[in-house]
Motif scaffolding. Structure first.
Motif, PDB file in Angstrom:
ATOM      1  N   GLU A 185     -38.314  -1.907  25.296  1.00  0.00           N
ATOM      2  CA  GLU A 185     -39.647  -2.098  24.715  1.00  0.00           C
ATOM      3  C   GLU A 185     -39.532  -2.272  23.191  1.00  0.00           C
ATOM      4  O   GLU A 185     -40.172  -3.139  22.599  1.00  0.00           O
ATOM      5  CB  GLU A 185     -40.517  -0.873  25.064  1.00  0.00           C
ATOM      6  CG  GLU A 185     -41.979  -1.014  24.696  1.00  0.00           C
ATOM      7  CD  GLU A 185     -42.766  -1.940  25.632  1.00  0.00           C
ATOM      8  OE1 GLU A 185     -42.309  -2.195  26.758  1.00  0.00           O
ATOM      9  OE2 GLU A 185     -43.843  -2.414  25.193  1.00  0.00           O
ATOM     10  N   SER A 254     -42.099 -15.495  36.139  1.00  0.00           N
ATOM     11  CA  SER A 254     -42.064 -15.043  34.736  1.00  0.00           C
ATOM     12  C   SER A 254     -42.368 -16.187  33.783  1.00  0.00           C
ATOM     13  O   SER A 254     -42.027 -17.344  34.037  1.00  0.00           O
ATOM     14  CB  SER A 254     -40.683 -14.464  34.420  1.00  0.00           C
ATOM     15  OG  SER A 254     -40.542 -14.301  33.019  1.00  0.00           O
ATOM     16  N   ASP A 293     -46.295 -11.436  31.092  1.00  0.00           N
ATOM     17  CA  ASP A 293     -45.384 -10.888  32.112  1.00  0.00           C
ATOM     18  C   ASP A 293     -45.753  -9.439  32.419  1.00  0.00           C
ATOM     19  O   ASP A 293     -45.810  -9.027  33.578  1.00  0.00           O
ATOM     20  CB  ASP A 293     -43.929 -10.956  31.633  1.00  0.00           C
ATOM     21  CG  ASP A 293     -43.260 -12.275  31.994  1.00  0.00           C
ATOM     22  OD1 ASP A 293     -43.977 -13.192  32.463  1.00  0.00           O
ATOM     23  OD2 ASP A 293     -42.024 -12.392  31.819  1.00  0.00           O
ATOM     24  N   LYS A 294     -45.990  -8.680  31.358  1.00  0.00           N
ATOM     25  CA  LYS A 294     -46.308  -7.251  31.511  1.00  0.00           C
ATOM     26  C   LYS A 294     -47.536  -7.082  32.408  1.00  0.00           C
ATOM     27  O   LYS A 294     -47.570  -6.189  33.252  1.00  0.00           O
ATOM     28  CB  LYS A 294     -46.554  -6.648  30.129  1.00  0.00           C
ATOM     29  CG  LYS A 294     -46.281  -5.140  30.043  1.00  0.00           C
ATOM     30  CD  LYS A 294     -46.734  -4.585  28.719  1.00  0.00           C
ATOM     31  CE  LYS A 294     -45.660  -4.173  27.775  1.00  0.00           C
ATOM     32  NZ  LYS A 294     -44.697  -3.194  28.240  1.00  0.00           N
ATOM     33  N   SER A 295     -48.516  -7.953  32.231  1.00  0.00           N
ATOM     34  CA  SER A 295     -49.735  -7.830  33.039  1.00  0.00           C
ATOM     35  C   SER A 295     -49.447  -8.091  34.523  1.00  0.00           C
ATOM     36  O   SER A 295     -50.237  -7.737  35.390  1.00  0.00           O
ATOM     37  CB  SER A 295     -50.815  -8.780  32.520  1.00  0.00           C
ATOM     38  OG  SER A 295     -50.446 -10.101  32.843  1.00  0.00           O
ATOM     39  N   LYS A 296     -48.296  -8.713  34.787  1.00  0.00           N
ATOM     40  CA  LYS A 296     -47.894  -8.926  36.186  1.00  0.00           C
ATOM     41  C   LYS A 296     -46.777  -7.965  36.570  1.00  0.00           C
ATOM     42  O   LYS A 296     -46.040  -8.197  37.531  1.00  0.00           O
ATOM     43  CB  LYS A 296     -47.393 -10.377  36.364  1.00  0.00           C
ATOM     44  CG  LYS A 296     -48.474 -11.434  36.197  1.00  0.00           C
ATOM     45  CD  LYS A 296     -47.948 -12.843  36.451  1.00  0.00           C
ATOM     46  CE  LYS A 296     -47.425 -13.470  35.185  1.00  0.00           C
ATOM     47  NZ  LYS A 296     -46.893 -14.838  35.348  1.00  0.00           N
ATOM     48  N   SER A 297     -46.607  -6.911  35.773  1.00  0.00           N
ATOM     49  CA  SER A 297     -45.525  -5.922  35.953  1.00  0.00           C
ATOM     50  C   SER A 297     -44.150  -6.572  35.982  1.00  0.00           C
ATOM     51  O   SER A 297     -43.264  -6.153  36.734  1.00  0.00           O
ATOM     52  CB  SER A 297     -45.725  -5.106  37.239  1.00  0.00           C
ATOM     53  OG  SER A 297     -46.963  -4.484  37.205  1.00  0.00           O
ATOM     54  N   GLU A 299     -40.708  -7.956  33.728  1.00  0.00           N
ATOM     55  CA  GLU A 299     -39.973  -7.900  32.463  1.00  0.00           C
ATOM     56  C   GLU A 299     -38.812  -8.863  32.609  1.00  0.00           C
ATOM     57  O   GLU A 299     -38.043  -8.762  33.562  1.00  0.00           O
ATOM     58  CB  GLU A 299     -39.479  -6.471  32.203  1.00  0.00           C
ATOM     59  CG  GLU A 299     -39.033  -6.254  30.784  1.00  0.00           C
ATOM     60  CD  GLU A 299     -38.840  -4.766  30.465  1.00  0.00           C
ATOM     61  OE1 GLU A 299     -39.808  -4.103  30.053  1.00  0.00           O
ATOM     62  OE2 GLU A 299     -37.708  -4.276  30.647  1.00  0.00           O
TER      63      GLU A 299
END
Ligand SMILES: CC(=O)N[C@H]1[C@@H](OP(=O)(O)OP(=O)(O)OC[C@H]2O[C@@H](n3ccc(=O)[nH]c3=O)[C@H](O)[C@@H]2O)O[C@H](CO)[C@H](O)[C@@H]1O
Ligand SMILES: [Mn+2]
Length: 361
Positions: A185, A254, A293-297, A299
């Protein structure tokens, strides 16, 4: 009698050559105006040149224009390319920077004339402050020698920044930022912070940004030859690899996804840069992709490095740094590598990234 005769002769001569005389006079007048106009056109051209130079200097820091010195060096030769063992130009005509392909003295003159200021950004969050001493000391020796430099140090521990004297025209600028529990992160959030600070601050203070990892050291010259609108660096692990072997993000879900038949090089996440405007564009785009990407879990496989690689497929870098600018001594010393300019510092990944282990500060 004799005088009268002379007068009539002169009169005769005058009327005989009158046409010629008038023609000559016309030629003289025309010639005069042509010469005068030529002179003033030249003058105008020079003064335009001076004006732009003066304005440019004002836009920068109001410092006086530097006079052109003599430029003495061996001339380039059409049939003697300096390097034939490596690729020195991409198909979109971006130079790939290798030792031997440039004359740093010429480039130094060009960038000094523009009074260029370079911002070197580095993140030292949590335990990574241990890398700062070596990083800064080697940067003082090798990074942009003779130019104006601001070291922007993003950290959650400004008090841990080593108290160092830097050379004239150079400055350490601590920027306090938050930390995150996971190292991935922290690494990714660099894109967000760089884009924010580019807009808020860097655009007013520097011309170019050079964005690097903290676990690095300079070991040879890294100068203005790297500067361009937007540049990336070839990862030392993949310079000879085929496209399919690049560790691009391959999941089509992604934002960092790159199909198997696209891409030029595998660029490292630890060394990129360009003008502040271009770095802002790049970091903003990568940050937005990371958030999507984060909103779709999701990375991406190599975090922000994957997004940077995606960006460079569709926004080609205007210069590319060869592996001279990112090397790992574990990879040996191949023949083509004339200089090792920027080296990774070996680290104990578990110790330096693990929150609970406090062996390293
Ligand atoms: C040489 C190279 O290709 N490096 C890239 C590589 O791994 P690296 O193993 O080089 O990543 P790394 O541990 O150096 O982390 C990247 C950078 O984030 C910062 N940091 C990280 C953790 C922390 O607790 N505190 C802190 O300040 C620091 O500036 C560090 O250098 O992959 C990363 C993403 O996966 C980044 O793209 C790195 O640029
Ligand atoms: Mn690193």
């Amino acid at each position: 009698m004799q005088t009268d005769h002379r007068k009539t002769r002169i009169k005769g001569l005058f009327s005989k050559y009158r046409v010629l005389l008038i023609f000559g006079l016309c030629l003289f007048i025309l010639g005069y105006f042509w010469q005068a106009s030529k002179g003033s056109w030249l003058k105008r051209k020079i003064s335009i040149l001076c004006d732009t130079q003066r304005n440019k200097t004002n836009v920068l820091h109001g410092l006086p224009e530097i006079a052109l010195p003599r430029m003495v060096y061996s001339k380039p030769h059409i049939f003697k390319p300096p390097r034939t063992d490596v690729l020195t130009m991409t198909p979109w005509l971006a130079p790939i920077i290798w030792d031997g392909t440039f004359n740093l003295e010429i480039l130094n003159e060009q960038f000094r004339q523009r009074n260029t200021t370079i911002g070197l950004t580095v993140f030292a969050i949590k335990k990574y402050v241990v890398f700062l001493q070596r990083f800064l000391a080697t940067a003082e020796t090798y990074f942009m020698v003779g130019h104006r430099v601001k070291y922007y140090i993003f950290t959650d521990r400004p008090e841990a920044i080593p108290n160092m004297n830097v050379k004239e025209g150079r400055e350490i600028v601590p920027l306090r930022v938050q930390n995150y529990p996971r190292w991935q992160e922290i690494s990714m959030r660099r894109m967000e912070m760089l884009s924010y600070y580019s807009q808020q601050r860097f655009i007013h203070e520097v011309d170019f940004l050079v964005c690097v990892d903290a676990d690095m050291q300079f070991s040879n010259e890294v100068g203005v030859e790297i500067l361009s609108e937007v540049f990336g660096t070839i990862h030392p692990g993949f310079y000879a690899a085929e496209r399919q072997a690049f560790t691009y993000e391959r999941r089509s879900t992604s934002e960092a996804y790159i199909p198997l038949d696209e891409g030029d090089f595998y660029y490292c996440g630890c060394f990129f840069g360009g003008t502040v405007a271009e770095v802002h564009k790049l970091t903003k785009k990568c940050h937005e992709a990371i958030m999507a990407d984060k909103s779709k879990s999701l990375e991406a496989i190599w975090h922000e490095e994957s997004h940077l690689n995606k960006y460079f497929v569709y926004h080609k870098p205007t210069k590319i740094l060869s592996p001279e600018y990112l090397w790992d001594n574990g990879l040996g010393s191949p023949q083509f590598l004339k200089k090792k300019r920027f080296l990774t510092v070996p680290k104990n990944h578990a110790a330096i990234r693990n929150k609970r282990n406090s062996n390293l500060k």
